[in-house]
Scaffold this active site. Structure first.
Site, mmCIF file in Angstrom:
data_model
loop_
_atom_site.group_PDB
_atom_site.id
_atom_site.type_symbol
_atom_site.label_atom_id
_atom_site.label_comp_id
_atom_site.label_asym_id
_atom_site.label_seq_id
_atom_site.Cartn_x
_atom_site.Cartn_y
_atom_site.Cartn_z
ATOM 1 N N ASN A 1 0.700 -1.183 -0.254
ATOM 2 C CA ASN A 1 0.059 -0.518 0.437
ATOM 3 C C ASN A 1 0.771 1.725 0.336
ATOM 4 O OD1 ASN A 1 0.603 -0.872 2.490
ATOM 5 N ND2 ASN A 1 -0.855 0.877 3.694
ATOM 6 N N GLU B 1 4.097 -4.600 12.537
ATOM 7 C CA GLU B 1 2.614 -3.656 12.184
ATOM 8 C C GLU B 1 1.468 -4.152 10.908
ATOM 9 O OE1 GLU B 1 5.429 -0.568 10.252
ATOM 10 O OE2 GLU B 1 5.883 -0.190 13.009
ATOM 11 N N CYS C 1 -2.749 1.869 6.590
ATOM 12 C CA CYS C 1 -3.333 0.741 7.452
ATOM 13 C C CYS C 1 -4.006 1.430 8.921
ATOM 14 C CB CYS C 1 -2.369 -0.299 8.295
ATOM 15 S SG CYS C 1 -1.153 1.173 8.585
ATOM 16 N N GLU D 1 7.418 1.096 16.333
ATOM 17 C CA GLU D 1 8.761 1.573 15.406
ATOM 18 C C GLU D 1 8.686 2.359 15.493
ATOM 19 O OE1 GLU D 1 10.392 -0.647 12.711
ATOM 20 O OE2 GLU D 1 9.190 -2.692 12.821
HETATM 21 P P1 NAD Z 1 -0.114 -9.224 3.575
HETATM 22 O O1 NAD Z 1 -0.341 -9.900 4.644
HETATM 23 O O2 NAD Z 1 -1.132 -10.075 2.367
HETATM 24 O O3 NAD Z 1 0.762 -9.588 2.865
HETATM 25 C C1 NAD Z 1 2.228 -8.289 3.504
HETATM 26 C C2 NAD Z 1 3.698 -9.449 2.627
HETATM 27 O O4 NAD Z 1 3.852 -10.450 3.287
HETATM 28 C C3 NAD Z 1 3.837 -9.822 1.323
HETATM 29 O O5 NAD Z 1 4.962 -8.943 0.977
HETATM 30 C C4 NAD Z 1 3.420 -10.984 0.790
HETATM 31 O O6 NAD Z 1 3.613 -11.139 -0.373
HETATM 32 C C5 NAD Z 1 4.293 -11.457 1.928
HETATM 33 N N1 NAD Z 1 3.556 -12.268 2.932
HETATM 34 C C6 NAD Z 1 2.156 -13.290 2.796
HETATM 35 N N2 NAD Z 1 2.370 -14.354 3.060
HETATM 36 C C7 NAD Z 1 3.086 -14.158 3.718
HETATM 37 C C8 NAD Z 1 3.652 -15.702 4.227
HETATM 38 N N3 NAD Z 1 2.981 -16.752 4.896
HETATM 39 N N4 NAD Z 1 4.999 -15.981 4.858
HETATM 40 C C9 NAD Z 1 5.807 -14.926 4.200
HETATM 41 N N5 NAD Z 1 5.423 -13.713 3.952
HETATM 42 C C10 NAD Z 1 4.104 -13.074 3.249
HETATM 43 O O7 NAD Z 1 -0.580 -7.802 3.237
HETATM 44 P P2 NAD Z 1 -1.477 -7.134 2.253
HETATM 45 O O8 NAD Z 1 -1.990 -7.456 1.462
HETATM 46 O O9 NAD Z 1 0.783 -6.972 1.565
HETATM 47 O O10 NAD Z 1 -1.016 -5.525 3.203
HETATM 48 C C11 NAD Z 1 -2.010 -4.978 3.740
HETATM 49 C C12 NAD Z 1 -2.540 -5.090 4.710
HETATM 50 O O11 NAD Z 1 -1.020 -4.589 5.616
HETATM 51 C C13 NAD Z 1 -3.543 -4.891 5.377
HETATM 52 O O12 NAD Z 1 -3.871 -5.577 6.333
HETATM 53 C C14 NAD Z 1 -2.691 -3.728 6.560
HETATM 54 O O13 NAD Z 1 -3.894 -2.333 7.137
HETATM 55 C C15 NAD Z 1 -1.555 -3.840 6.893
HETATM 56 N N6 NAD Z 1 -0.265 -2.675 6.481
HETATM 57 C C16 NAD Z 1 -0.818 -2.404 8.290
HETATM 58 C C17 NAD Z 1 0.647 -1.340 8.314
HETATM 59 C C18 NAD Z 1 1.152 -0.964 10.126
HETATM 60 O O14 NAD Z 1 1.835 -0.249 9.995
HETATM 61 N N7 NAD Z 1 0.381 -1.451 10.836
HETATM 62 C C19 NAD Z 1 0.640 -0.558 7.060
HETATM 63 C C20 NAD Z 1 0.283 -0.382 6.241
HETATM 64 C C21 NAD Z 1 -0.523 -1.964 5.611
#
Ligand code: NAD
Length: 485
Positions: free
Chosen positions: A154, A253, A287, A466
């Site tokens: 995102n 996060e 997020c 962080e």
């Molecule tokens: P996601 O969890 O689908 O993927 C995030 C990353 O993890 C990607 O690089 C993906 O390839 C990897 N991944 C997925 N499954 C994995 C596994 N089993 N093992 C290791 N790596 C794996 O999330 P997304 O759809 O890319 O992002 C959106 C989400 O991120 C939303 O829930 C959003 O709220 C959250 N987010 C949180 C913050 C924060 O600071 N709290 C910031 C930005 C986004």
């Protein structure tokens, strides 16, 4: 075949693989690049390179590490236009947003942690001993070793560098994976690292997916000493189980279902503006975005009408047009998911004040993953749409009568990332801020960040903090030395 190819960066070299996947432009649905996917064996090569480089980088003087971070920041500034093209191409976010937020923050993350690491101090205690001579205790920071960095799509460069910069500042070496949806700016960052003269093996980049691909391989690798992850809470739980092997530290996060509390005494126009921004920025894919808006009853109807008006006035379309305020969602799958919530909201009894569907757009945008900004009222507090993270440009408005009720509604969530409070009664604002179960509270603003402050979530929204010294604490092993005097 697309001209752009994104390669892995391992031990100071760009590495191609035979398995490639397509990087799609969400604004048109067209293939914009091919990405070379790393398998488990290549990830192990990256981990081996990072392990090999550990000692040299870990023992590099802090001032030299900080200077390197400064050169990387300058490299991002110098190639800002390239970063901008890659970020807008990968995400479809409006160019004005990427130019003002994503790219400069990528450089700022390196500058902030370069400054912080040079001024970081430890603790010192003089302790009494039975012989009366005492002891001196002092703490020093040492790197953790090889850190695995996994980030989402995102805010690709912003979130990737938010972890890579402090990890490098603290003397760690890195194996990092950006989201499969947004490989562009992370690959450019590898080029910048190389141009800046970062020693081979200190920063390694692998491309791929999560399960059965590079993400899972990073987490499973025994050579990775700590894992820092931003993404969905469900993915976090999965990674946490894998990190238990070897009892490795994690920093998470995760997702949010953030509330805004709008009191009748707020500065009305400022609150409408702030809540609209917090709902629609980046097409609701931050997020920290607001998906639940609790509004005090005397201003409820007026506020709902004003917010719906803002939703209808959003300029949606071509991300390369400077006037565009909202681009597409990241992918067809994600749009299907958000649309399923648009349907669910209706099934759960919502009145749709604005949006609710797919906009009709001209030209190539007709095949992009666009969606309408959407405002609901009438949803019961038990509705799934008020509890599950949608991650799109939509929010529900719910009335409340007093502070206690507002607090109860805001805290009725398994997430706990952020909350914004809109009131001119500052005492009330502080009182509410202390009682809301989240990691971040904004009073009469939203998304205003000082990078030295702690950032993270309560409940399902994360583990650890962080930002500033909190990042230095996570990315360092703090060691106490006790000297008998
Ligand atoms: P996601 O969890 O689908 O993927 C995030 C990353 O993890 C990607 O690089 C993906 O390839 C990897 N991944 C997925 N499954 C994995 C596994 N089993 N093992 C290791 N790596 C794996 O999330 P997304 O759809 O890319 O992002 C959106 C989400 O991120 C939303 O829930 C959003 O709220 C959250 N987010 C949180 C913050 C924060 O600071 N709290 C910031 C930005 C986004």
């Amino acid at each position: 075949m697309p001209a752009i190819q994104y390669r892995n960066f391992i031990d100071g070299r760009f590495v191609e693989t035979s398995a490639q996947f397509e990087d799609i432009d969400p604004a048109t649905g067209e293939v914009r690049a091919l990405v070379h996917e790393a398998d488990a064996a290549l990830v192990e090569e990256a981990v081996a390179a990072a392990s090999q480089a550990r000692r040299g980088w870990g023992e590099t003087a802090v001032e030299d590490r900080a200077a390197m971070l400064g050169r990387i920041a300058a490299g991002i500034d110098r190639r800002a236009e390239d970063f901008l093209k890659a970020e807008v191409g990968d995400t479809g976010k409006p160019i004005a947003l990427a130019r003002s937020l994503d790219i400069p923050r990528g450089a700022a993350n390196f500058r902030v942690f370069a400054n912080l690491i040079t001024s970081a101090s430890g603790e010192v205690y003089e302790s009494p001993t039975p012989d009366g001579l005492g002891a001196l205790n002092y703490s020093i920071r040492r790197p953790l070793g090889v850190v695995g960095v996994i980030s989402p799509w995102n805010l690709p460069l912003l979130l990737f560098t938010w972890k890579v910069a402090p990890a490098l500042a603290c003397g760690n070496t890195i194996v990092a994976k950006p989201s499969e949806e947004t490989p562009g700016t992370a690959t450019l960052l590898a080029e910048v690292m190389e141009e800046a003269g970062l020693p081979a093996g200190v920063f390694n980049l692998v491309h791929g997916f999560g399960p059965g691909s590079a993400g899972e391989a990073i987490v499973a690798s025994k050579g990775v000493q700590a894992i820092t992850f931003t993404g969905e809470s469900g993915t976090g739980a999965h990674i946490m189980r894998a990190a238990a092997e070897g009892v490795r530290p994690i920093s998470f996060e995760l997702g949010g279902k953030n509330a805004a509390l709008v009191f009748a005494d707020c500065d009305f126009d400022r609150a409408v503006e702030g809540v609209a921004r917090s709902t629609f920025l980046n097409t609701g894919q931050v997020c920290l975005c607001t998906e639940r808006v609790y509004v005090q009853r005397p201003i409820f109807d007026r506020f709902a009408a004003a917010l719906a008006e803002r939703a209808r006035a959003m300029v949606i379309g071509d991300p390369w047009d400077e006037r565009t305020q909202m681009g597409p969602l990241i992918s067809r799958d994600h749009r299907d998911k958000v649309l399923s919530y648009y349907q669910l909201a209706r099934d759960e009894g919502a009145e749709v004040l604005a949006g609710g569907g797919i906009p009709v757009l001209p030209g190539k945008a007709a095949s992009g993953w666009y969606i309408e900004p959407t405002i609901w009222t009438n949803l019961p507090q038990t509705a799934r749409c008020l509890h599950e993270e949608i991650f799109g440009p939509a929010c529900a408005l719910i009335p409340f009568d007093d502070e206690d009720e507002a607090l109860e509604l805001a805290n009725d969530s398994s997430y706990g990332l952020a909350c914004s409070i809109w009131t001119s009664n500052i005492t009330r604002g502080h009182r509410m801020a202390g009682r809301i179960e989240v990691g971040l509270v904004w009073l009469n603003t939203w998304f205003l960040r000082d990078l030295r402050t702690p950032f993270g979530g309560a409940k399902l929204s994360g583990i650890g903090r962080e930002g500033g010294r909190h990042s230095l604490d996570f990315y360092s092993e703090t060691k106490n030395v006790c000297v008998k005097l």
